[in-house]
Design a protein around this motif. Structure first.
Motif, PDB file in Angstrom:
ATOM      1  N   MET A 192       0.854  -1.204   0.000  1.00 38.17           N
ATOM      2  CA  MET A 192       0.000   0.000   0.000  1.00 38.17           C
ATOM      3  C   MET A 192       0.882   1.243   0.000  1.00 38.17           C
ATOM      4  N   ASP A 193       0.677   2.190  -0.947  1.00 40.56           N
ATOM      5  CA  ASP A 193       1.515   3.378  -1.010  1.00 40.56           C
ATOM      6  C   ASP A 193       1.061   4.403   0.022  1.00 40.56           C
ATOM      7  N   GLN A 194       1.877   5.479   0.163  1.00 40.06           N
ATOM      8  CA  GLN A 194       1.626   6.498   1.182  1.00 40.06           C
ATOM      9  C   GLN A 194       0.293   7.191   0.966  1.00 40.06           C
ATOM     10  N   GLU A 195      -0.070   7.413  -0.307  1.00 39.39           N
ATOM     11  CA  GLU A 195      -1.332   8.094  -0.617  1.00 39.39           C
ATOM     12  C   GLU A 195      -2.524   7.277  -0.126  1.00 39.39           C
ATOM     13  N   GLN A 196      -2.506   5.963  -0.400  1.00 41.39           N
ATOM     14  CA  GLN A 196      -3.591   5.092   0.049  1.00 41.39           C
ATOM     15  C   GLN A 196      -3.633   4.994   1.571  1.00 41.39           C
ATOM     16  N   LEU A 197      -2.435   4.944   2.184  1.00 39.64           N
ATOM     17  CA  LEU A 197      -2.344   4.861   3.635  1.00 39.64           C
ATOM     18  C   LEU A 197      -2.937   6.106   4.288  1.00 39.64           C
ATOM     19  N   SER A 198      -2.613   7.281   3.743  1.00 36.78           N
ATOM     20  CA  SER A 198      -3.136   8.532   4.285  1.00 36.78           C
ATOM     21  C   SER A 198      -4.656   8.558   4.168  1.00 36.78           C
ATOM     22  N   GLY A 199      -5.165   8.143   3.007  1.00 39.52           N
ATOM     23  CA  GLY A 199      -6.607   8.132   2.807  1.00 39.52           C
ATOM     24  C   GLY A 199      -7.302   7.202   3.780  1.00 39.52           C
ATOM     25  N   ARG A 200      -6.733   6.028   4.006  1.00 37.56           N
ATOM     26  CA  ARG A 200      -7.330   5.064   4.926  1.00 37.56           C
ATOM     27  C   ARG A 200      -7.331   5.601   6.350  1.00 37.56           C
ATOM     28  N   ARG A 201      -6.222   6.232   6.733  1.00 36.93           N
ATOM     29  CA  ARG A 201      -6.139   6.761   8.098  1.00 36.93           C
ATOM     30  C   ARG A 201      -7.110   7.921   8.310  1.00 36.93           C
ATOM     31  N   PHE A 202      -7.237   8.789   7.310  1.00 38.21           N
ATOM     32  CA  PHE A 202      -8.207   9.877   7.417  1.00 38.21           C
ATOM     33  C   PHE A 202      -9.617   9.307   7.594  1.00 38.21           C
ATOM     34  N   LEU A 203      -9.941   8.249   6.855  1.00 37.68           N
ATOM     35  CA  LEU A 203     -11.266   7.630   6.952  1.00 37.68           C
ATOM     36  C   LEU A 203     -11.480   7.025   8.332  1.00 37.68           C
ATOM     37  N   GLU A 204     -10.493   6.287   8.818  1.00 36.86           N
ATOM     38  CA  GLU A 204     -10.599   5.656  10.136  1.00 36.86           C
ATOM     39  C   GLU A 204     -10.794   6.698  11.229  1.00 36.86           C
ATOM     40  N   VAL A 205     -10.016   7.771  11.156  1.00 38.23           N
ATOM     41  CA  VAL A 205     -10.103   8.829  12.168  1.00 38.23           C
ATOM     42  C   VAL A 205     -11.448   9.534  12.097  1.00 38.23           C
ATOM     43  N   THR A 206     -11.949   9.761  10.880  1.00 41.83           N
ATOM     44  CA  THR A 206     -13.252  10.417  10.715  1.00 41.83           C
ATOM     45  C   THR A 206     -14.376   9.595  11.340  1.00 41.83           C
ATOM     46  N   VAL A 207     -14.375   8.284  11.087  1.00 37.15           N
ATOM     47  CA  VAL A 207     -15.405   7.401  11.646  1.00 37.15           C
ATOM     48  C   VAL A 207     -15.323   7.380  13.172  1.00 37.15           C
ATOM     49  N   LEU A 208     -14.101   7.280  13.694  1.00 40.81           N
ATOM     50  CA  LEU A 208     -13.919   7.268  15.140  1.00 40.81           C
ATOM     51  C   LEU A 208     -14.454   8.543  15.773  1.00 40.81           C
ATOM     52  N   ASN A 209     -14.128   9.694  15.162  1.00 44.93           N
ATOM     53  CA  ASN A 209     -14.557  10.976  15.716  1.00 44.93           C
ATOM     54  C   ASN A 209     -16.065  11.155  15.655  1.00 44.93           C
ATOM     55  N   ALA A 210     -16.684  10.642  14.599  1.00 47.88           N
ATOM     56  CA  ALA A 210     -18.145  10.730  14.498  1.00 47.88           C
ATOM     57  C   ALA A 210     -18.805   9.929  15.619  1.00 47.88           C
ATOM     58  N   LEU A 211     -18.265   8.744  15.896  1.00 45.36           N
ATOM     59  CA  LEU A 211     -18.813   7.918  16.975  1.00 45.36           C
ATOM     60  C   LEU A 211     -18.600   8.570  18.336  1.00 45.36           C
ATOM     61  N   ILE A 212     -17.396   9.150  18.538  1.00 46.42           N
ATOM     62  CA  ILE A 212     -17.100   9.824  19.805  1.00 46.42           C
ATOM     63  C   ILE A 212     -18.050  11.002  20.016  1.00 46.42           C
ATOM     64  N   THR A 213     -18.319  11.738  18.941  1.00 48.84           N
ATOM     65  CA  THR A 213     -19.190  12.919  19.034  1.00 48.84           C
ATOM     66  C   THR A 213     -20.570  12.545  19.562  1.00 48.84           C
ATOM     67  N   VAL A 214     -21.175  11.511  18.971  1.00 50.02           N
ATOM     68  CA  VAL A 214     -22.506  11.074  19.390  1.00 50.02           C
ATOM     69  C   VAL A 214     -22.476  10.584  20.835  1.00 50.02           C
ATOM     70  N   PHE A 215     -21.470   9.795  21.166  1.00 47.30           N
ATOM     71  CA  PHE A 215     -21.351   9.216  22.501  1.00 47.30           C
ATOM     72  C   PHE A 215     -21.189  10.303  23.569  1.00 47.30           C
ATOM     73  N   GLU A 216     -20.310  11.275  23.304  1.00 44.77           N
ATOM     74  CA  GLU A 216     -20.068  12.337  24.281  1.00 44.77           C
ATOM     75  C   GLU A 216     -21.250  13.296  24.386  1.00 44.77           C
ATOM     76  N   PHE A 217     -21.931  13.537  23.287  1.00 46.99           N
ATOM     77  CA  PHE A 217     -23.088  14.437  23.324  1.00 46.99           C
ATOM     78  C   PHE A 217     -24.197  13.836  24.211  1.00 46.99           C
ATOM     79  N   VAL A 218     -24.462  12.569  24.007  1.00 44.26           N
ATOM     80  CA  VAL A 218     -25.473  11.888  24.834  1.00 44.26           C
ATOM     81  C   VAL A 218     -25.013  11.849  26.289  1.00 44.26           C
ATOM     82  N   GLY A 219     -23.728  11.512  26.498  1.00 46.00           N
ATOM     83  CA  GLY A 219     -23.182  11.467  27.856  1.00 46.00           C
ATOM     84  C   GLY A 219     -23.222  12.813  28.538  1.00 46.00           C
TER      85      GLY A 219
END
Length: 297
Positions: free
Chosen positions: A1-28
């Motif tokens: 996997m090249d650096q471009e694909q790796l960066s894209g995958r990491r951005f996606l993973e971080v985005t999904v994680l942050n969206a889940l954290i947002t909902v969880f913390e807002f309810v909490g």
């Protein structure tokens, strides 16, 4: 996997994680009555949008130069970093004012719920921070996004401490105090990014040893003076340099040899990517290294 694909995958993973954290913390935050949790949820929502914006800018910056964008699109990431830094500063100011209001008008807080949500948020934020930590060292856009995530991690850790103190001693005032401390830290980390992005967009000269550059160029056989120098950064890693160089009267093929030496010196020793030289014999030989007598652009 090249650096471009790796960066894209990491951005996606971080985005999904942050969206889940947002909902969880807002309810909490709603269930516990914690301002620091609600403010962190808003911060995470901004982070998710920021990460998407940063990735789009990252993709655009990799496009090749065109006839209308002769230096390419690298400054897309600088604009993204600027936007993120401004967002963080505005958010910090709002958090501070909100915390001051909560100090003046305290509310009951469920420390246990606050603690549980903060622990989950800390783990998720820490994972996100680690995913982007490597790219943040050499890229302002990634650094601005990384600062978002790092501030979230610290905020969640602070909320854990606050939750423990509230649960054990009912110190509800610790909640807005933690909010203020985290906001001040975000400001402290964001201001240098804001300063550097503005400097790049204003085409300020990069921090180079210009006296050393002048001395090294004058050591090249055939060069008698260097003047009318301009230097700027396309992004934080790409430096453009131009200069008028007085040379002894010589044939064009000899000038080419001097060009090669100048390029090798400036790229190898000073990390300058793009070099433009205007050769002259006597014109401008009385001018200084940096031209400051009149407007020339």
């Amino acid at each position: 996997m090249d650096q471009e694909q790796l960066s894209g995958r990491r951005f996606l993973e971080v985005t999904v994680l942050n969206a889940l954290i947002t909902v969880f913390e807002f309810v909490g935050g709603l269930l516990s009555g914690s301002l620091s949790l609600l403010s962190d949820a808003v911060h995470n929502l901004g982070d998710s949008l920021s990460i998407i914006f940063s990735y789009v800018a990252h993709v655009i910056s990799k496009r090749k130069q065109t006839k209308t964008n002769t230096y390419g699109f690298k400054r897309a990431e600088i604009l993204s970093a600027l936007f993120n830094a401004i967002f963080l500063i505005i958010l910090s100011v709002f958090l501070i004012f909100g915390a001051i209001d909560r100090i003046q008008n305290p509310e009951k807080i469920n420390g246990l719920v606050m603690l549980i949500v903060a622990v989950v948020g800390t783990v998720a934020n820490l994972i996100s921070t680690l995913l982007l930590s490597k790219g943040a060292k050499h890229n302002l856009n990634m650094k601005a996004t990384y600062l978002h995530l790092l501030s979230d991690t610290l905020s969640s850790m602070g909320i854990i401490v606050g939750g423990i103190l509230i649960e054990l001693f009912n110190w509800t005032i610790i909640d807005p105090i933690i909010t203020i401390l985290v906001a001040c830290y975000i400001l402290w980390e964001s201001l240098p990014v804001l300063h550097k992005t503005i400097a790049i967009l204003m085409e300020c000269a990069p921090k180079l040893d210009y006296a050393g550059i002048n001395q090294d160029l004058l050591k090249i056989d055939g060069i008698t003076r260097v003047h009318h120098v301009h230097a700027l950064m396309v992004d934080e890693n790409s430096i453009v340099f131009s200069a008028h160089v007085n040379m002894e009267n010589m044939q064009l093929n000899q000038v080419q040899h001097i060009y090669d030496q100048i390029n090798q010196l400036l790229k190898g020793k000073y990390g300058i990517d793009h070099v433009t030289i205007q050769p002259e014999t006597t014109h401008g030989e009385d001018e200084d290294f940096f031209y400051d007598k009149d407007k020339d652009i």
